[in-house]
Design a protein around this motif. Sequence first.
Motif, PDB file in Angstrom:
ATOM      1  N   ASP A  41      16.127 -14.593  38.262  1.00 32.44           N
ATOM      2  CA  ASP A  41      15.544 -14.221  39.670  1.00 32.44           C
ATOM      3  C   ASP A  41      15.492 -15.348  40.758  1.00 32.44           C
ATOM      4  N   THR A  42      15.151 -16.563  40.470  1.00 28.64           N
ATOM      5  CA  THR A  42      15.122 -17.637  41.370  1.00 28.64           C
ATOM      6  C   THR A  42      16.030 -18.489  41.365  1.00 28.64           C
ATOM      7  N   GLY A  43      16.810 -18.779  40.128  1.00 31.16           N
ATOM      8  CA  GLY A  43      17.664 -19.728  40.111  1.00 31.16           C
ATOM      9  C   GLY A  43      17.059 -21.101  39.854  1.00 31.16           C
ATOM     10  N   ALA A  44      15.865 -21.233  39.523  1.00 31.43           N
ATOM     11  CA  ALA A  44      15.170 -22.393  39.440  1.00 31.43           C
ATOM     12  C   ALA A  44      15.294 -23.073  37.895  1.00 31.43           C
ATOM     13  N   THR A  45      15.574 -24.338  37.684  1.00 32.70           N
ATOM     14  CA  THR A  45      15.241 -24.879  36.399  1.00 32.70           C
ATOM     15  C   THR A  45      14.288 -25.874  36.534  1.00 32.70           C
ATOM     16  N   SER A  46      13.588 -26.333  35.460  1.00 32.85           N
ATOM     17  CA  SER A  46      12.499 -27.268  35.502  1.00 32.85           C
ATOM     18  C   SER A  46      13.102 -28.557  35.084  1.00 32.85           C
ATOM     19  N   GLY A  47      12.537 -29.518  35.748  1.00 37.60           N
ATOM     20  CA  GLY A  47      12.870 -30.935  35.132  1.00 37.60           C
ATOM     21  C   GLY A  47      11.562 -31.392  34.474  1.00 37.60           C
ATOM     22  N   THR A  48      11.869 -32.075  33.172  1.00 36.81           N
ATOM     23  CA  THR A  48      10.614 -32.618  32.449  1.00 36.81           C
ATOM     24  C   THR A  48      11.029 -34.132  32.355  1.00 36.81           C
ATOM     25  N   PRO A  49      10.028 -34.884  32.183  1.00 37.71           N
ATOM     26  CA  PRO A  49      10.392 -36.425  31.966  1.00 37.71           C
ATOM     27  C   PRO A  49      10.748 -36.724  30.487  1.00 37.71           C
ATOM     28  N   GLY A  50      11.690 -37.739  30.427  1.00 36.75           N
ATOM     29  CA  GLY A  50      11.658 -38.326  29.085  1.00 36.75           C
ATOM     30  C   GLY A  50      11.342 -39.765  29.181  1.00 36.75           C
ATOM     31  N   ASN A  51      10.369 -40.455  28.194  1.00 32.04           N
ATOM     32  CA  ASN A  51       9.712 -41.528  28.491  1.00 32.04           C
ATOM     33  C   ASN A  51      10.516 -42.742  27.692  1.00 32.04           C
ATOM     34  N   GLY A  52      10.871 -43.798  28.494  1.00 34.73           N
ATOM     35  CA  GLY A  52      11.426 -44.911  27.926  1.00 34.73           C
ATOM     36  C   GLY A  52      10.381 -46.036  28.193  1.00 34.73           C
ATOM     37  N   VAL A  53       9.146 -45.835  28.160  1.00 33.52           N
ATOM     38  CA  VAL A  53       8.386 -47.056  28.236  1.00 33.52           C
ATOM     39  C   VAL A  53       7.742 -47.647  26.818  1.00 33.52           C
ATOM     40  N   GLU A  54       8.239 -48.532  26.261  1.00 32.85           N
ATOM     41  CA  GLU A  54       7.890 -48.972  25.078  1.00 32.85           C
ATOM     42  C   GLU A  54       6.677 -49.293  24.676  1.00 32.85           C
ATOM     43  N   GLY A  55       6.228 -48.663  23.552  1.00 34.53           N
ATOM     44  CA  GLY A  55       4.674 -48.829  22.965  1.00 34.53           C
ATOM     45  C   GLY A  55       3.873 -47.899  23.770  1.00 34.53           C
ATOM     46  N   ARG A  56       4.202 -46.889  24.677  1.00 35.69           N
ATOM     47  CA  ARG A  56       3.555 -46.082  25.359  1.00 35.69           C
ATOM     48  C   ARG A  56       3.727 -44.565  25.226  1.00 35.69           C
ATOM     49  N   THR A  57       2.762 -43.831  25.239  1.00 36.55           N
ATOM     50  CA  THR A  57       3.064 -42.300  25.099  1.00 36.55           C
ATOM     51  C   THR A  57       2.641 -41.769  26.430  1.00 36.55           C
ATOM     52  N   LEU A  58       3.531 -41.099  26.848  1.00 35.71           N
ATOM     53  CA  LEU A  58       3.313 -40.480  28.149  1.00 35.71           C
ATOM     54  C   LEU A  58       2.397 -39.203  27.816  1.00 35.71           C
ATOM     55  N   GLU A  59       1.170 -39.163  28.485  1.00 31.79           N
ATOM     56  CA  GLU A  59       0.111 -38.324  28.281  1.00 31.79           C
ATOM     57  C   GLU A  59       0.028 -37.146  29.401  1.00 31.79           C
ATOM     58  N   HIS A  60       0.524 -37.664  30.693  1.00 26.80           N
ATOM     59  CA  HIS A  60       0.187 -36.511  31.461  1.00 26.80           C
ATOM     60  C   HIS A  60       1.510 -36.640  32.786  1.00 26.80           C
ATOM     61  N   TRP A  61       1.908 -35.423  33.008  1.00 28.20           N
ATOM     62  CA  TRP A  61       2.903 -35.460  33.861  1.00 28.20           C
ATOM     63  C   TRP A  61       3.035 -34.002  34.640  1.00 28.20           C
TER      64      TRP A  61
END
Length: 104
Positions: free
Chosen positions: A10-30
């Motif tokens: 309907d819109t042609g939109a795709t979503s971008g999601t982040p991959g995390n490359g920060v060592e020792g950390r968990t991505l908790e909010h985006w």
Amino acid sequence: KSGQSDGNSDTGATSGTPGNGVEGRTLEHWDRVSSTKIGEIAIRVKVDSDGHVVSATYDPGRSNGAVAADTGMRERCRQKSLQCRFSVKKGSPVATGTITWRFR
């Protein structure tokens, strides 16, 4: 878009999601970033001990595709990267890494 297995016809939109490359950390909010273009935008980040992104810069060497050629999308991903939150590691030094926004 027609022909994209994960696109929205309907819109042609795709979503971008982040991959995390920060060592020792968990991505908790985006948040998500939407685009009709395909590719990856890599953003180099520095994260403080409270999990806040304190610096974000575009990394052209790790970015590719039509979305990476769009200066507006690069800036949107940089701004969204600044809003990301990582796990807290009190007393730790500033951590560096890459958030990769993938658009497929």
